[in-house]
Design an enzyme around this catalytic site. Structure first.
Site, mmCIF file in Angstrom:
data_model
loop_
_atom_site.group_PDB
_atom_site.id
_atom_site.type_symbol
_atom_site.label_atom_id
_atom_site.label_comp_id
_atom_site.label_asym_id
_atom_site.label_seq_id
_atom_site.Cartn_x
_atom_site.Cartn_y
_atom_site.Cartn_z
ATOM 1 N N HIS A 284 0.853 -1.187 0.000
ATOM 2 C CA HIS A 284 0.000 0.000 0.000
ATOM 3 C C HIS A 284 0.883 1.229 0.000
ATOM 4 C CE1 HIS A 284 -3.323 2.670 0.900
ATOM 5 N NE2 HIS A 284 -4.099 1.682 0.538
ATOM 6 N N ASP A 338 -7.937 -5.530 -0.038
ATOM 7 C CA ASP A 338 -8.422 -6.367 -1.126
ATOM 8 C C ASP A 338 -8.068 -7.830 -0.954
ATOM 9 O OD1 ASP A 338 -9.758 -4.504 -2.617
ATOM 10 O OD2 ASP A 338 -7.906 -3.721 -3.471
HETATM 11 N N1 CMC Z 1 4.087 -7.421 -4.369
HETATM 12 C C1 CMC Z 1 5.430 -7.423 -4.466
HETATM 13 N N2 CMC Z 1 6.191 -6.331 -4.332
HETATM 14 C C2 CMC Z 1 5.543 -5.188 -4.073
HETATM 15 C C3 CMC Z 1 4.153 -5.117 -3.935
HETATM 16 C C4 CMC Z 1 3.417 -6.289 -4.101
HETATM 17 N N3 CMC Z 1 2.086 -6.313 -4.016
HETATM 18 N N4 CMC Z 1 3.791 -3.853 -3.686
HETATM 19 C C5 CMC Z 1 4.935 -3.142 -3.657
HETATM 20 N N5 CMC Z 1 5.985 -3.964 -3.890
HETATM 21 C C6 CMC Z 1 7.402 -3.570 -3.944
HETATM 22 C C7 CMC Z 1 7.749 -2.985 -5.292
HETATM 23 O O1 CMC Z 1 8.149 -3.964 -6.204
HETATM 24 C C8 CMC Z 1 8.850 -2.016 -4.937
HETATM 25 O O2 CMC Z 1 10.022 -2.758 -4.716
HETATM 26 P P1 CMC Z 1 11.450 -2.127 -5.146
HETATM 27 O O3 CMC Z 1 11.621 -0.911 -4.300
HETATM 28 O O4 CMC Z 1 12.410 -3.212 -4.843
HETATM 29 O O5 CMC Z 1 11.340 -1.806 -6.603
HETATM 30 C C9 CMC Z 1 8.405 -1.484 -3.564
HETATM 31 O O6 CMC Z 1 7.615 -2.525 -2.989
HETATM 32 C C10 CMC Z 1 7.589 -0.225 -3.651
HETATM 33 O O7 CMC Z 1 6.509 -0.492 -4.537
HETATM 34 P P2 CMC Z 1 5.734 0.575 -5.372
HETATM 35 O O8 CMC Z 1 4.971 -0.082 -6.475
HETATM 36 O O9 CMC Z 1 6.679 1.670 -5.741
HETATM 37 O O10 CMC Z 1 4.736 1.128 -4.283
HETATM 38 P P3 CMC Z 1 3.524 2.054 -4.554
HETATM 39 O O11 CMC Z 1 3.298 2.802 -3.318
HETATM 40 O O12 CMC Z 1 3.693 2.810 -5.817
HETATM 41 O O13 CMC Z 1 2.353 1.003 -4.845
HETATM 42 C C11 CMC Z 1 0.494 -0.356 -4.747
HETATM 43 C C12 CMC Z 1 1.302 0.714 -4.015
HETATM 44 C C13 CMC Z 1 -0.801 -0.638 -3.955
HETATM 45 C C14 CMC Z 1 0.073 0.142 -6.125
HETATM 46 C C15 CMC Z 1 1.346 -1.622 -4.858
HETATM 47 O O14 CMC Z 1 1.671 -2.077 -3.571
HETATM 48 C C16 CMC Z 1 0.660 -2.713 -5.650
HETATM 49 O O15 CMC Z 1 0.714 -2.689 -6.885
HETATM 50 N N6 CMC Z 1 0.005 -3.717 -4.966
HETATM 51 C C17 CMC Z 1 -0.696 -4.762 -5.647
HETATM 52 C C18 CMC Z 1 -2.053 -4.272 -6.115
HETATM 53 C C19 CMC Z 1 -3.005 -4.091 -4.961
HETATM 54 O O16 CMC Z 1 -3.156 -4.948 -4.089
HETATM 55 N N7 CMC Z 1 -3.730 -2.960 -4.990
HETATM 56 C C20 CMC Z 1 -4.760 -2.650 -3.977
HETATM 57 C C21 CMC Z 1 -4.330 -1.495 -3.134
HETATM 58 S S1 CMC Z 1 -5.344 -1.333 -1.661
HETATM 59 C C22 CMC Z 1 -6.831 -0.794 -2.262
HETATM 60 C C23 CMC Z 1 -6.837 0.653 -2.511
HETATM 61 O O17 CMC Z 1 -6.699 1.425 -1.543
HETATM 62 O O18 CMC Z 1 -7.020 1.001 -3.680
#
Ligand code: CMC
Length: 407
Positions: A284, A338
């Protein structure tokens, strides 16, 4: 100084100023606007380090154990808990606006049955604006009517599309049933058990609002143009549909099904980590600990399974959560809301592609609260950008372009 020299000097100054502005913006630029306040708001609060979520100051745990969804929606939208009289009136109004116009039903009948229900919902929500087009944003009665209509009709539209894509007539809403019971009834033509309806209502409470996430930001941007509330909700629905936002709960079940067995959890996770693939339902932008909504939902899942029997994916989910915590906990990646919501919905017999529309049914409350808040102190959103393209590029006549095409 000649005129030509003066205009050259002026051009240089403009260029220097632009470069300076670009540089300043460069220093402040954060991809995804991470950490940049986009608004002031008193609707909800998150502390991502401590795992706190509050609606109008009230901890989510208290609302999930004591309130109903419409009471929560009232709190979010009108800013205070309703008195008994206010709640009864609000519920009554919503109950009596659940039906959708025949012309909207006819329009929905023309949607392709293979289309995603989120697309159907976005189109239907926008279509409401065709029927209620008066834009009296300073009239409290107009605001109230729009709030009531959207909260009342969105669930009916979601349930109607589910029926119509199979060639069936929509199941009419029933005035004697409360909000969640009626929605589950419209989906299945079966009155749900009170526990099923309550668990579903709790899911709606948990999804109702979550500060300035992507769809809410989208709602506020749209609201800031002073367009109608149906366009505000339609644009937010479109934003919610993506797999990184609301679409994740659908993806979670696909993933659990693909994993298939508890034994396969760790090999699957390792392969995701190797491929740098995201594990759906984890991570998140704001929470650096387990999402408090996921903890509440996990409890609801347990209650439901005790009454209705286990789900084969539950053990896989529990094992996956454990394994992700071991492997990715150091990167602050934990289960989000989720991760468990899909398991609840599946147990209630809801098809996977309706999970995100259900998220939308709940989030309409938050979007409308933000719409009202935006109107109260509006300034149209108009951020800046950092231009990275060319300047003064020559226009090449069509016939002369082939030699310029990139190879
Ligand atoms: N699985 C594996 N690695 C992850 C995940 C995940 N679900 N989420 C983040 N990471 C890693 C990512 O690869 C990155 O690693 P590194 O620094 O080594 O490159 C690091 O953590 C930071 O990730 P990010 O994508 O830059 O983080 P963000 O804040 O941009 O993304 C997110 C947040 C929710 C989009 C992301 O965690 C994600 O894509 N999760 C899976 C989709 C999901 O479950 N979405 C529902 C969110 S909750 C409902 C809502 O509020 O909408």
């Amino acid at each position: 100084m000649t005129v030509a020299e003066a205009s050259k000097a002026e051009a240089n100054t403009v260029e220097a100023n632009t470069a300076e502005a670009d540089n300043k913006a460069c220093i402040e630029f954060k991809p995804g606007l991470e950490g940049i306040p986009a608004t002031k708001s008193s609707i909800s609060y998150i502390n991502g380090q401590k795992g706190i979520l509050e609606y109008r100051g009230i901890p989510i745990q208290q609302l999930a154990s004591g309130a109903g969804f419409l009471e929560t929606a009232y709190l979010l939208i009108w800013g205070h808990l309703p008195s008994e009289k206010e709640l009864v009136e609000f519920e009554y109004e919503i109950c009596h606006h659940r039906r959708i116009k025949y012309r909207i039903r006819d329009m929905m009948k023309c949607f392709p049955e293979t289309g995603h229900p989120m697309d159907a919902l976005q189109a239907s929500a926008a279509a409401l604006g065709l029927f209620y087009s008066r834009r009296a944003l300073d009239d409290p009665e107009y605001i109230r009517a729009a709030v009531v209509r959207l909260l009342a009709k969105i669930p009916t539209m979601v349930a109607a599309f589910k029926q119509m894509r199979k060639g069936h007539d929509p199941i009419q809403p029933r005035d004697d049933l409360d909000y969640s019971t009626n929605f589950l009834y419209m989906l299945t033509e079966r009155e749900p058990d009170p526990l099923e309806a309550r668990v579903f209502d709790v899911c709606l409470i948990l999804h109702a609002e979550h500060t300035i996430n992507a769809s809410t930001f989208s709602a506020r941007v749209t609201a800031s143009t002073l367009t109608d509330p149906y366009a505000v909700v339609a644009s937010a629905v479109g934003t919610l549909a993506g797999p990184l936002h609301g679409g994740a709960n659908e993806e979670v079940l696909n993933m659990l099904e693909e994993i298939g067995s508890v034994e396969n959890v760790r090999p699957y996770l390792n392969s995701c980590i190797e491929r740098k693939a995201k594990i759906m339902g984890f991570g998140h932008r704001v929470y650096k600990v387990k999402d408090p909504r996921a903890t509440i939902l996990q409890d609801q899942v347990k209650k439901l399974f005790e009454k209705l029997g286990q789900d084969r994916c539950y053990d896989i989910a529990v094992e996956l959560e454990k394994a992700v915590e071991e492997k990715l906990g150091k990167k602050n990646i934990y289960a989000n809301v989720d991760f468990y919501s899909g398991l609840v919905y599946r147990k209630l017999g809801i098809p996977k592609d309706l999970f995100t529309p259900i998220f939308a049914i709940a989030r309409v409350a938050g979007w409308l609260a933000h719409w009202k808040e935006q109107l109260a102190e509006n300034r149209i959103y108009r951020p800046t950008q950092i231009y990275t393209g060319a300047h003064n590029a020559p226009y090449i006549a069509l016939g002369d372009r082939s030699s310029q095409s990139p190879s």
